[in-house]
Design a protein around this motif. Sequence first.
Motif, PDB file in Angstrom:
ATOM      1  N   PRO A 109       0.810  -1.228   0.000  1.00  0.00           N
ATOM      2  CA  PRO A 109       0.000   0.000   0.000  1.00  0.00           C
ATOM      3  C   PRO A 109       0.841   1.275   0.000  1.00  0.00           C
ATOM      4  CG  PRO A 109      -0.855  -1.575   1.590  1.00  0.00           C
ATOM      5  CD  PRO A 109       0.468  -2.107   1.127  1.00  0.00           C
ATOM      6  N   ARG A 110       1.950   1.277   0.729  1.00  0.00           N
ATOM      7  CA  ARG A 110       2.784   2.483   0.774  1.00  0.00           C
ATOM      8  C   ARG A 110       3.334   2.793  -0.612  1.00  0.00           C
ATOM      9  NH1 ARG A 110       5.769   5.830   4.107  1.00  0.00           N
ATOM     10  NH2 ARG A 110       7.753   6.545   3.225  1.00  0.00           N
ATOM     11  N   ALA A 111       3.867   1.780  -1.282  1.00  0.00           N
ATOM     12  CA  ALA A 111       4.440   2.000  -2.614  1.00  0.00           C
ATOM     13  C   ALA A 111       3.364   2.455  -3.594  1.00  0.00           C
ATOM     14  CB  ALA A 111       5.121   0.721  -3.105  1.00  0.00           C
ATOM     15  N   VAL A 112       2.213   1.822  -3.536  1.00  0.00           N
ATOM     16  CA  VAL A 112       1.123   2.154  -4.458  1.00  0.00           C
ATOM     17  C   VAL A 112       0.651   3.582  -4.249  1.00  0.00           C
ATOM     18  CG1 VAL A 112      -1.316   1.681  -4.943  1.00  0.00           C
ATOM     19  CG2 VAL A 112       0.332  -0.202  -4.875  1.00  0.00           C
ATOM     20  N   HIS A 113       0.397   3.952  -2.999  1.00  0.00           N
ATOM     21  CA  HIS A 113      -0.117   5.299  -2.735  1.00  0.00           C
ATOM     22  C   HIS A 113       0.946   6.364  -2.977  1.00  0.00           C
ATOM     23  CE1 HIS A 113      -4.197   4.424  -1.328  1.00  0.00           C
ATOM     24  NE2 HIS A 113      -3.691   3.301  -0.842  1.00  0.00           N
ATOM     25  N   ALA A 114       2.206   6.021  -2.760  1.00  0.00           N
ATOM     26  CA  ALA A 114       3.278   6.965  -3.090  1.00  0.00           C
ATOM     27  C   ALA A 114       3.315   7.211  -4.589  1.00  0.00           C
ATOM     28  CB  ALA A 114       4.618   6.415  -2.605  1.00  0.00           C
ATOM     29  N   ASP A 115       3.194   6.142  -5.370  1.00  0.00           N
ATOM     30  CA  ASP A 115       3.231   6.276  -6.829  1.00  0.00           C
ATOM     31  C   ASP A 115       2.036   7.085  -7.334  1.00  0.00           C
ATOM     32  OD1 ASP A 115       4.227   5.985  -9.362  1.00  0.00           O
ATOM     33  OD2 ASP A 115       3.657   3.889  -9.589  1.00  0.00           O
ATOM     34  N   VAL A 116       0.865   6.831  -6.779  1.00  0.00           N
ATOM     35  CA  VAL A 116      -0.330   7.581  -7.187  1.00  0.00           C
ATOM     36  C   VAL A 116      -0.191   9.053  -6.801  1.00  0.00           C
ATOM     37  CG1 VAL A 116      -2.809   7.866  -6.790  1.00  0.00           C
ATOM     38  CG2 VAL A 116      -1.868   5.586  -7.189  1.00  0.00           C
ATOM     39  N   ALA A 117       0.384   9.322  -5.628  1.00  0.00           N
ATOM     40  CA  ALA A 117       0.602  10.714  -5.212  1.00  0.00           C
ATOM     41  C   ALA A 117       1.532  11.427  -6.186  1.00  0.00           C
ATOM     42  CB  ALA A 117       1.180  10.751  -3.797  1.00  0.00           C
ATOM     43  N   LEU A 118       2.561  10.735  -6.631  1.00  0.00           N
ATOM     44  CA  LEU A 118       3.480  11.321  -7.607  1.00  0.00           C
ATOM     45  C   LEU A 118       2.767  11.589  -8.927  1.00  0.00           C
ATOM     46  CD1 LEU A 118       6.603   9.139  -6.813  1.00  0.00           C
ATOM     47  CD2 LEU A 118       6.573  11.640  -6.751  1.00  0.00           C
ATOM     48  N   MET A 119       1.963  10.623  -9.382  1.00  0.00           N
ATOM     49  CA  MET A 119       1.258  10.798 -10.646  1.00  0.00           C
ATOM     50  C   MET A 119       0.272  11.964 -10.578  1.00  0.00           C
ATOM     51  SD  MET A 119       0.447   7.028 -12.272  1.00  0.00           S
ATOM     52  CE  MET A 119       0.201   6.006 -10.840  1.00  0.00           C
ATOM     53  N   SER A 120      -0.503  12.032  -9.479  1.00  0.00           N
ATOM     54  CA  SER A 120      -1.518  13.088  -9.377  1.00  0.00           C
ATOM     55  C   SER A 120      -0.860  14.458  -9.265  1.00  0.00           C
ATOM     56  CB  SER A 120      -2.444  12.828  -8.194  1.00  0.00           C
ATOM     57  OG  SER A 120      -1.721  12.840  -6.975  1.00  0.00           O
ATOM     58  N   THR A 121       0.241  14.551  -8.541  1.00  0.00           N
ATOM     59  CA  THR A 121       0.942  15.828  -8.418  1.00  0.00           C
ATOM     60  C   THR A 121       1.532  16.250  -9.754  1.00  0.00           C
ATOM     61  OG1 THR A 121       1.467  15.333  -6.105  1.00  0.00           O
ATOM     62  CG2 THR A 121       2.721  17.085  -7.166  1.00  0.00           C
ATOM     63  N   ASP A 160       0.851   1.552 -14.931  1.00  0.00           N
ATOM     64  CA  ASP A 160       0.361   2.793 -14.312  1.00  0.00           C
ATOM     65  C   ASP A 160      -1.116   2.635 -13.948  1.00  0.00           C
ATOM     66  OD1 ASP A 160       2.730   4.208 -14.370  1.00  0.00           O
ATOM     67  OD2 ASP A 160       2.273   5.270 -16.232  1.00  0.00           O
ATOM     68  N   GLY A 161      -1.897   2.089 -14.885  1.00  0.00           N
ATOM     69  CA  GLY A 161      -3.320   1.864 -14.622  1.00  0.00           C
ATOM     70  C   GLY A 161      -3.534   0.837 -13.525  1.00  0.00           C
ATOM     71  N   ALA A 162      -2.714  -0.212 -13.508  1.00  0.00           N
ATOM     72  CA  ALA A 162      -2.838  -1.239 -12.472  1.00  0.00           C
ATOM     73  C   ALA A 162      -2.518  -0.669 -11.095  1.00  0.00           C
ATOM     74  CB  ALA A 162      -1.906  -2.408 -12.785  1.00  0.00           C
ATOM     75  N   THR A 163      -1.616   0.299 -11.051  1.00  0.00           N
ATOM     76  CA  THR A 163      -1.272   0.944  -9.782  1.00  0.00           C
ATOM     77  C   THR A 163      -2.452   1.760  -9.273  1.00  0.00           C
ATOM     78  OG1 THR A 163       1.065   1.046 -10.416  1.00  0.00           O
ATOM     79  CG2 THR A 163       0.350   2.501  -8.646  1.00  0.00           C
ATOM     80  N   ILE A 164      -3.070   2.528 -10.155  1.00  0.00           N
ATOM     81  CA  ILE A 164      -4.250   3.305  -9.759  1.00  0.00           C
ATOM     82  C   ILE A 164      -5.374   2.370  -9.318  1.00  0.00           C
ATOM     83  CG2 ILE A 164      -6.048   4.876 -10.596  1.00  0.00           C
ATOM     84  CD1 ILE A 164      -3.861   6.083 -12.444  1.00  0.00           C
ATOM     85  N   HIS A 165      -5.563   1.273 -10.036  1.00  0.00           N
ATOM     86  CA  HIS A 165      -6.585   0.286  -9.684  1.00  0.00           C
ATOM     87  C   HIS A 165      -6.327  -0.256  -8.277  1.00  0.00           C
ATOM     88  CE1 HIS A 165      -8.509  -3.695  -9.572  1.00  0.00           C
ATOM     89  NE2 HIS A 165      -9.363  -3.229 -10.459  1.00  0.00           N
ATOM     90  N   ALA A 166      -5.078  -0.584  -7.978  1.00  0.00           N
ATOM     91  CA  ALA A 166      -4.735  -1.121  -6.653  1.00  0.00           C
ATOM     92  C   ALA A 166      -5.036  -0.101  -5.555  1.00  0.00           C
ATOM     93  CB  ALA A 166      -3.270  -1.530  -6.617  1.00  0.00           C
TER      94      ALA A 166
END
Length: 199
Positions: A109-121, A160-166
């Motif tokens: 979860p930490r890696a996934v949410h970190a990656d999504v935070a980077l993408m959204s920013t 990238d999409g799989a990360t957002i899905h997770a």
Amino acid sequence: MSDTVTESPVPGRRDPAGRRRAILTAATEIVVEQGPAALTHRAIATRAGVSLGSTTQYFASIDELRETALQQLADEIDTSLTQLEPLLAGFAQNPAPAISEIHDFLRDPRAVHADVALMSTGTTDPRMRALAQRWTDRVIDMLAVHIGRERATAIAVYLDGATIHAALHDAPLDRDHLERIILALCAMPDPAEPATPHV
């Protein structure tokens, strides 16, 4: 890609480096749990267990704190990619080890949410765009050596999409599904390769 464990240091009065680490650790935890928009000096100070003034003593602005926290999270993701890279050497012949490592990343979860935070920013702050693109660009570069850039790009965009899905479902896609899609993308025609003549 192994889970990243963070510890919230307890800074002492005579430990300025420890206070700075505590502030940055608190900022990264808030980003992962609530997103970059949740960062405020007060929220960070409360999480870090330091005075409110300490947050401005070590970081000139909330923007600098946000950027430094996102940079640290990006560095953590880079460490995961470093673990993945040797598994890609035989990807074309045996992709299973790399797919398992990718699935482990999507289960973190930490890696996934970190990656999504980077993408959204990166979509709203041009200054952070290169940092947000670093993961995808590096995956493409690592895979392209083995399966060509067209297929590598398709797989990276799918991931990238799989990360957002997770992140949205609090769980990764099933590993077998992940493998089927990645193998299908590996088998897609690559326009950079000469077409096989029909006999």
